[in-house]
Scaffold this motif. Structure first.
Motif, PDB file in Angstrom:
ATOM      1  N   UNK A  94       1.034  -1.256   0.054  1.00 53.70           N
ATOM      2  CA  UNK A  94       0.029   0.165   0.227  1.00 53.70           C
ATOM      3  C   UNK A  94       0.705   1.269  -0.011  1.00 53.70           C
ATOM      4  N   UNK A  95       0.521   2.153  -0.915  1.00 55.52           N
ATOM      5  CA  UNK A  95       1.552   3.104  -1.061  1.00 55.52           C
ATOM      6  C   UNK A  95       0.852   4.435  -1.722  1.00 55.52           C
ATOM      7  N   UNK A  96       1.570   5.360  -2.216  1.00 49.36           N
ATOM      8  CA  UNK A  96       1.123   6.635  -2.925  1.00 49.36           C
ATOM      9  C   UNK A  96       0.725   6.418  -4.280  1.00 49.36           C
ATOM     10  N   UNK A  97      -0.028   7.116  -5.037  1.00 45.60           N
ATOM     11  CA  UNK A  97      -0.395   7.025  -6.523  1.00 45.60           C
ATOM     12  C   UNK A  97       0.998   7.036  -7.214  1.00 45.60           C
ATOM     13  N   UNK A 102       3.009   2.307 -14.045  1.00 41.81           N
ATOM     14  CA  UNK A 102       2.247   2.796 -15.052  1.00 41.81           C
ATOM     15  C   UNK A 102       1.139   1.767 -15.427  1.00 41.81           C
ATOM     16  N   UNK A 103       1.269   0.376 -15.668  1.00 40.57           N
ATOM     17  CA  UNK A 103       0.426  -0.559 -16.004  1.00 40.57           C
ATOM     18  C   UNK A 103      -0.712  -0.836 -15.124  1.00 40.57           C
ATOM     19  N   UNK A 104      -0.402  -0.701 -14.064  1.00 46.18           N
ATOM     20  CA  UNK A 104      -1.365  -0.841 -12.966  1.00 46.18           C
ATOM     21  C   UNK A 104      -2.392   0.221 -12.823  1.00 46.18           C
ATOM     22  N   UNK A 105      -1.657   1.358 -13.053  1.00 45.27           N
ATOM     23  CA  UNK A 105      -2.624   2.461 -13.085  1.00 45.27           C
ATOM     24  C   UNK A 105      -3.854   2.400 -14.183  1.00 45.27           C
ATOM     25  N   UNK A 106      -3.353   1.797 -15.254  1.00 43.81           N
ATOM     26  CA  UNK A 106      -3.940   1.656 -16.412  1.00 43.81           C
ATOM     27  C   UNK A 106      -5.259   0.719 -16.314  1.00 43.81           C
ATOM     28  N   UNK A 107      -4.909  -0.506 -15.313  1.00 40.60           N
ATOM     29  CA  UNK A 107      -5.832  -1.534 -15.154  1.00 40.60           C
ATOM     30  C   UNK A 107      -6.833  -0.897 -13.993  1.00 40.60           C
ATOM     31  N   UNK A 108      -6.384  -0.028 -13.099  1.00 43.11           N
ATOM     32  CA  UNK A 108      -7.225   0.384 -12.139  1.00 43.11           C
ATOM     33  C   UNK A 108      -8.463   1.311 -12.728  1.00 43.11           C
ATOM     34  N   UNK A 109      -7.765   2.135 -13.946  1.00 43.34           N
ATOM     35  CA  UNK A 109      -8.801   2.923 -14.691  1.00 43.34           C
ATOM     36  C   UNK A 109      -9.819   2.063 -15.267  1.00 43.34           C
ATOM     37  N   UNK A 110      -9.019   0.986 -15.882  1.00 47.95           N
ATOM     38  CA  UNK A 110     -10.106   0.099 -16.782  1.00 47.95           C
ATOM     39  C   UNK A 110     -11.298  -0.418 -16.053  1.00 47.95           C
ATOM     40  N   UNK A 111     -10.904  -0.802 -14.866  1.00 48.96           N
ATOM     41  CA  UNK A 111     -11.754  -1.426 -14.050  1.00 48.96           C
ATOM     42  C   UNK A 111     -12.622  -0.691 -13.195  1.00 48.96           C
ATOM     43  N   UNK A 112     -12.446   0.846 -13.410  1.00 50.05           N
ATOM     44  CA  UNK A 112     -13.377   1.493 -12.701  1.00 50.05           C
ATOM     45  C   UNK A 112     -13.050   1.679 -11.107  1.00 50.05           C
ATOM     46  N   UNK A 113     -11.979   1.467 -11.004  1.00 48.40           N
ATOM     47  CA  UNK A 113     -11.662   1.537  -9.346  1.00 48.40           C
ATOM     48  C   UNK A 113     -11.296   3.010  -9.005  1.00 48.40           C
ATOM     49  N   UNK A 117      -5.525   9.432  -1.656  1.00 50.30           N
ATOM     50  CA  UNK A 117      -5.104   9.564  -0.628  1.00 50.30           C
ATOM     51  C   UNK A 117      -3.826   8.957  -0.689  1.00 50.30           C
ATOM     52  N   UNK A 118      -2.911   9.658   0.264  1.00 48.40           N
ATOM     53  CA  UNK A 118      -1.519   9.079   0.691  1.00 48.40           C
ATOM     54  C   UNK A 118      -1.464   7.933   1.030  1.00 48.40           C
ATOM     55  N   UNK A 119      -0.727   7.014   0.614  1.00 47.22           N
ATOM     56  CA  UNK A 119      -0.746   5.525   1.246  1.00 47.22           C
ATOM     57  C   UNK A 119      -1.802   4.477   0.997  1.00 47.22           C
ATOM     58  N   UNK A 120      -2.833   5.202   0.371  1.00 43.54           N
ATOM     59  CA  UNK A 120      -4.027   4.182   0.047  1.00 43.54           C
ATOM     60  C   UNK A 120      -4.390   3.578  -1.078  1.00 43.54           C
ATOM     61  N   UNK A 121      -2.973   3.415  -2.030  1.00 42.78           N
ATOM     62  CA  UNK A 121      -3.025   2.805  -3.063  1.00 42.78           C
ATOM     63  C   UNK A 121      -2.220   1.533  -3.351  1.00 42.78           C
TER      64      UNK A 121
END
Length: 330
Positions: A94-97, A102-113, A117-121
Motif C-alpha cells: 500500500x503506497x502513494x499514487x 504505470x500498467x497497474x494505473x491503467x488497469x485500475x482505470x479500466x476496472x473503474x476503481x 489519498x497518501x498511502x491508500x493505493x
C-alpha cells in the motif's frame, strides 16, 4: 479466467486485506505458510510499525531461504540492500499514487476503481535476483489471487482466536487442504541455507595458488547493489547494478572492479576476482569481507592458501558505492 477478471479479484482481495488490517496483530517475522496445489507459499506480513504495509509471498524451499535471509538484522545497510535485491518473491504494497506502476494505473482505470489519498493505493511488484523490482504480469497476479484467497480466511481465523500460534517459540501459522481447509500451528521449518561454501575443484590450480608468494597486503573484497535500475534492451525489466570490487587497505585504492551482468554467476565472479588478485599481487595476509556471497565463495580458497579472513562491517565501502551511484545516475 479473463485477464481483467483476475485483476478485479486481486484488487477485491487487496481491499479486503486493508479492511481486515492483519498487520496490527502480526510482526513481519511471524511467518505464515499455505500449501496450495502441492506448493508451499511462505508469507511475511508487513506494517506493524505503521509503515510499509503489505505482504510478500515466497514459493518453496528456495523462497523460504530468501525469506529467512531478509529476516536477519545486518550490521551494514548495504548487506540488507543486497539481500533485498537477491530475493525472488511477489509483493503487495500500500503506497502513494506515484509508486503505482504505470500498467497497474491503467488497469485500475479500466476496472473503474477509485483510490484516493497518501498511502491508500495498492500496487504489486515482482522481485527477481539481479533485477530491479518490477510490476507483476498476469500470471503472477493469478498466483497472488490464489494466495490471498486462502490467506484472508486464515488470518480471520487467527484474529478470531480460532487457532493459536506461539510465534515467540518458533511456531508458524499454517493452512493446508486435507479433505477441507485446516488451520494450525506448526514448528517453523529449519532455516534453509542460502549461501553454501564453495570448494575449488581444480586441485592443480589450487596447488598453483598455494605456491604463490606470500605478502603483507591487506584487501577488502565487497559485493553490493547500487540504487536504482538500468534499462537494457536485452532484458524485459530494469537491471539492478551489481558491483564487485577489491580495495587495497593501505593505499585505499580500488585495484579491481567488475559489474556482473544478470546472466553472470556471482560465485564464479567472486572466485575469479580473488584468484586474479593473488596472481597479480601475491597471496595477501588479510582479506576483509562483509558480504556472505563473497565469504562463501572464497573462504575455502583462503583456508587452503592460509589467508586470514575477517568478517566485519565496512562503512568506508558505503562512501565508495555512493560515489559510484552518483556518477552512474548522472
Amino acid at each position: 479466467m479473463q485477464r481483467y477478471e483476475v485483476w478485479r479479484q486481486l484488487y477485491t482481495y487487496a481491499d479486503e486485506w486493508v479492511q481486515l488490517k492483519p498487520w496490527e496483530v502480526l510482526w513481519s517475522n511471524d511467518f505464515v505458510a499455505l500449501e496450495i496445489n502441492e506448493k508451499t507459499y511462505y508469507c511475511t506480513i508487513m506494517g506493524k510499525l505503521g509503515d510499509c504495509i503489505g505482504v510478500s509471498i515466497y514459493e518453496g524451499e528456495e523462497g523460504y531461504a530468501d525469506l529467512c535471509s531478509i529476516a536477519h538484522e545486518y550490521p551494514d545497510q548495504a548487506i540488507a540492500q543486497y539481500m533485498m535485491f537477491e530475493q525472488n518473491c511477489l509483493t503487495f504494497y500500500m503506497g502513494d499514487r506515484e509508486e503505482v506502476p504505470k500498467g497497474q494505473k491503467e488497469i485500475i482505470k479500466k476496472l473503474g476503481l477509485k483510490y484516493r489519498g497518501k498511502g491508500h493505493w495498492p500496487y504489486f511488484l515482482s522481485f527477481v535476483p539481479r533485477f530491479y523490482p518490477y510490476e507483476i504480469n498476469d500470471q503472477q497476479a493469478s498466483v497472488i489471487v490464489q494466495v490471498f484467497k486462502h490467506l484472508i480466511p486464515l488470518m480471520k481465523a487467527y484474529m478470531n482466536h480460532e487457532v493459536a500460534v506461539d510465534f515467540d517459540n518458533g511456531e508458524i501459522l499454517f493452512a493446508h487442504d486435507h479433505h477441507g481447509w485446516e488451520y494450525e500451528a506448526i514448528q517453523r521449518p529449519e532455516e534453509q541455507e542460502k549461501f553454501y561454501v564453495v570448494d575449488l575443484e581444480d586441485q592443480q590450480y589450487l596447488n598453483y595458488l598455494k605456491e604463490l608468494p606470500q605478502t603483507q597486503n591487506q584487501y577488502i573484497i565487497d559485493l553490493a547493489y547500487l540504487s536504482g535500475g538500468l534499462v537494457d534492451e536485452a532484458y524485459d525489466r530494469p537491471v539492478s547494478s551489481l558491483v564487485l570490487l577489491a580495495l587495497d587497505v593501505d593505499s585505499q585504492q580500488i585495484i579491481k572492479v567488475s559489474m556482473p551482468r544478470p546472466e553472470d554467476d556471482e560465485i564464479i565472479e567472486c572466485i575469479s576476482m580473488f584468484c586474479e588478485l593473488m596472481q597479480d599481487y601475491g597471496k595477501p595476509k588479510d582479506i576483509f569481507i562483509r558480504n556472505p556471497r563473497v565469504f562463501s565463495s572464497i573462504i575455502s580458497i583462503c583456508e587452503e592458501c592460509q589467508v586470514e579472513v575477517h568478517v566485519t562491517s565496512l562503512p568506508m565501502m558505503d562512501d565508495i558505492f555512493a560515489q559510484m551511484d552518483y556518477f552512474i545516475s548522472k
